[in-house]
Design a protein around this motif. Structure first.
Motif, PDB file in Angstrom:
ATOM      1  N   UNK A   1      45.801  11.708  30.788  1.00  0.00           N
ATOM      2  CA  UNK A   1      46.379  12.699  29.912  1.00  0.00           C
ATOM      3  C   UNK A   1      45.556  13.378  28.825  1.00  0.00           C
ATOM      4  N   UNK A   2      44.588  12.362  28.215  1.00  0.00           N
ATOM      5  CA  UNK A   2      43.795  12.890  27.027  1.00  0.00           C
ATOM      6  C   UNK A   2      42.641  13.945  27.423  1.00  0.00           C
ATOM      7  N   UNK A   3      42.215  13.588  28.790  1.00  0.00           N
ATOM      8  CA  UNK A   3      41.389  14.308  29.413  1.00  0.00           C
ATOM      9  C   UNK A   3      41.790  15.543  29.794  1.00  0.00           C
ATOM     10  N   UNK A   4      43.010  15.702  30.220  1.00  0.00           N
ATOM     11  CA  UNK A   4      43.577  16.706  30.456  1.00  0.00           C
ATOM     12  C   UNK A   4      43.961  17.756  29.335  1.00  0.00           C
ATOM     13  N   UNK A   5      44.280  17.204  28.255  1.00  0.00           N
ATOM     14  CA  UNK A   5      44.509  17.848  27.038  1.00  0.00           C
ATOM     15  C   UNK A   5      43.341  18.106  26.553  1.00  0.00           C
ATOM     16  N   UNK A   6      42.378  17.538  26.575  1.00  0.00           N
ATOM     17  CA  UNK A   6      40.847  18.102  26.036  1.00  0.00           C
ATOM     18  C   UNK A   6      40.585  19.583  26.673  1.00  0.00           C
ATOM     19  N   UNK A   7      40.879  19.320  28.137  1.00  0.00           N
ATOM     20  CA  UNK A   7      40.316  20.580  28.955  1.00  0.00           C
ATOM     21  C   UNK A   7      41.045  21.936  28.656  1.00  0.00           C
ATOM     22  N   UNK A   8      42.310  21.686  28.474  1.00  0.00           N
ATOM     23  CA  UNK A   8      43.259  22.774  28.348  1.00  0.00           C
ATOM     24  C   UNK A   8      43.661  23.478  27.287  1.00  0.00           C
ATOM     25  N   UNK A   9      43.526  22.732  25.901  1.00  0.00           N
ATOM     26  CA  UNK A   9      43.905  23.085  24.758  1.00  0.00           C
ATOM     27  C   UNK A   9      43.324  24.332  23.966  1.00  0.00           C
ATOM     28  N   UNK A  10      42.029  24.539  24.526  1.00  0.00           N
ATOM     29  CA  UNK A  10      41.238  25.624  23.747  1.00  0.00           C
ATOM     30  C   UNK A  10      41.342  27.027  24.270  1.00  0.00           C
ATOM     31  N   UNK A  11      42.136  27.140  25.428  1.00  0.00           N
ATOM     32  CA  UNK A  11      42.430  28.153  26.229  1.00  0.00           C
ATOM     33  C   UNK A  11      43.904  28.996  25.683  1.00  0.00           C
ATOM     34  N   UNK A  12      43.785  30.123  25.803  1.00  0.00           N
ATOM     35  CA  UNK A  12      45.219  30.862  25.611  1.00  0.00           C
ATOM     36  C   UNK A  12      46.125  30.896  26.983  1.00  0.00           C
ATOM     37  N   UNK A  13      47.180  31.173  26.567  1.00  0.00           N
ATOM     38  CA  UNK A  13      48.287  31.019  27.607  1.00  0.00           C
ATOM     39  C   UNK A  13      48.013  32.039  28.802  1.00  0.00           C
ATOM     40  N   UNK A  14      47.352  33.250  28.530  1.00  0.00           N
ATOM     41  CA  UNK A  14      46.951  34.096  29.874  1.00  0.00           C
ATOM     42  C   UNK A  14      46.107  33.458  30.707  1.00  0.00           C
ATOM     43  N   UNK A  15      45.134  32.787  30.074  1.00  0.00           N
ATOM     44  CA  UNK A  15      44.133  31.953  31.060  1.00  0.00           C
ATOM     45  C   UNK A  15      44.655  30.769  31.701  1.00  0.00           C
ATOM     46  N   UNK A  16      45.675  30.181  31.094  1.00  0.00           N
ATOM     47  CA  UNK A  16      46.369  29.095  31.427  1.00  0.00           C
ATOM     48  C   UNK A  16      47.019  29.445  32.933  1.00  0.00           C
ATOM     49  N   UNK A  17      47.664  30.511  32.721  1.00  0.00           N
ATOM     50  CA  UNK A  17      48.667  30.754  33.972  1.00  0.00           C
ATOM     51  C   UNK A  17      48.173  31.923  34.840  1.00  0.00           C
ATOM     52  N   UNK A  18      46.848  32.212  34.780  1.00  0.00           N
ATOM     53  CA  UNK A  18      46.156  33.210  35.727  1.00  0.00           C
ATOM     54  C   UNK A  18      46.060  32.641  36.896  1.00  0.00           C
ATOM     55  N   UNK A  19      46.611  32.949  38.103  1.00  0.00           N
ATOM     56  CA  UNK A  19      46.641  32.795  39.424  1.00  0.00           C
ATOM     57  C   UNK A  19      45.327  33.315  40.157  1.00  0.00           C
ATOM     58  N   UNK A  20      44.335  32.808  40.517  1.00  0.00           N
ATOM     59  CA  UNK A  20      43.222  33.362  41.024  1.00  0.00           C
ATOM     60  C   UNK A  20      43.509  33.403  42.640  1.00  0.00           C
TER      61      UNK A  20
END
Length: 169
Positions: free
Chosen positions: A32-51
């Protein structure tokens, strides 16, 4: 570097000693800590983008949460000395239907942390002999000790963490 291999094409060799349990416990507890570290710096738009219509980074995070009940069920299989491990839904229907992109990322992260701690606490309270018990894995068609199951979970975590990192970088 290379592309992340397809999870379903991975082969596993479970030949390490049961005594590696503390190492696996640290990996599992740290996911969980590693996941949080990876994703926290990114805006919502990047997190939900479906390539290319594939899962977004947030959907990969939600998928990690979605599988926690399976991992616990399999620990329970070892306790019950089941003839086979609980079968996974290989179509990942739960993740496809969960609409993780419409959820709050902080909620997914919090729920994953709580669910993972339940798994680690559940496994941590078991007698040492149980970690060597073997039960056939339904997809891999090979015996899997409880310690191997925990390794499999940690590898699954790392697979999706790497995929999230790849999508965000």
């Amino acid at each position: 570097m290379g592309q992340i291999p397809n999870w379903f094409e991975r082969k596993f060799e479970f030949s390490f000693p049961v005594e590696l349990y503390p190492n696996l416990c640290v990996r599992l507890r740290g996911a969980p800590a590693r996941l949080e570290e990876i994703v926290r710096a990114y805006p919502h738009e990047r997190m939900v983008h479906k390539p290319d219509g594939k899962w977004s980074p947030q959907e990969h995070a939600g998928h990690l949460l979605d599988l926690e009940p399976l991992w616990v069920a399999r620990v329970d299989d070892y306790l019950a000395n089941a003839v086979g491990l609980t079968v996974a839904d290989l179509s990942n229907r739960k993740t496809h239907e969960a609409q993780h992109n419409q959820r709050d990322l902080e909620e997914i992260l919090s729920e994953f942390r709580k669910a993972r701690l339940r798994l680690v606490d559940r496994a941590g309270g078991l007698e040492a002999a149980l970690f060597a018990r073997e039960i056939p894995h339904p997809r891999l068609k090979q015996p899997m000790r409880l310690i191997d199951h925990l390794y499999f979970v940690a590898e699954h975590d790392d697979h999706h963490l790497a995929r999230i990192w790849e999508l965000l970088e």
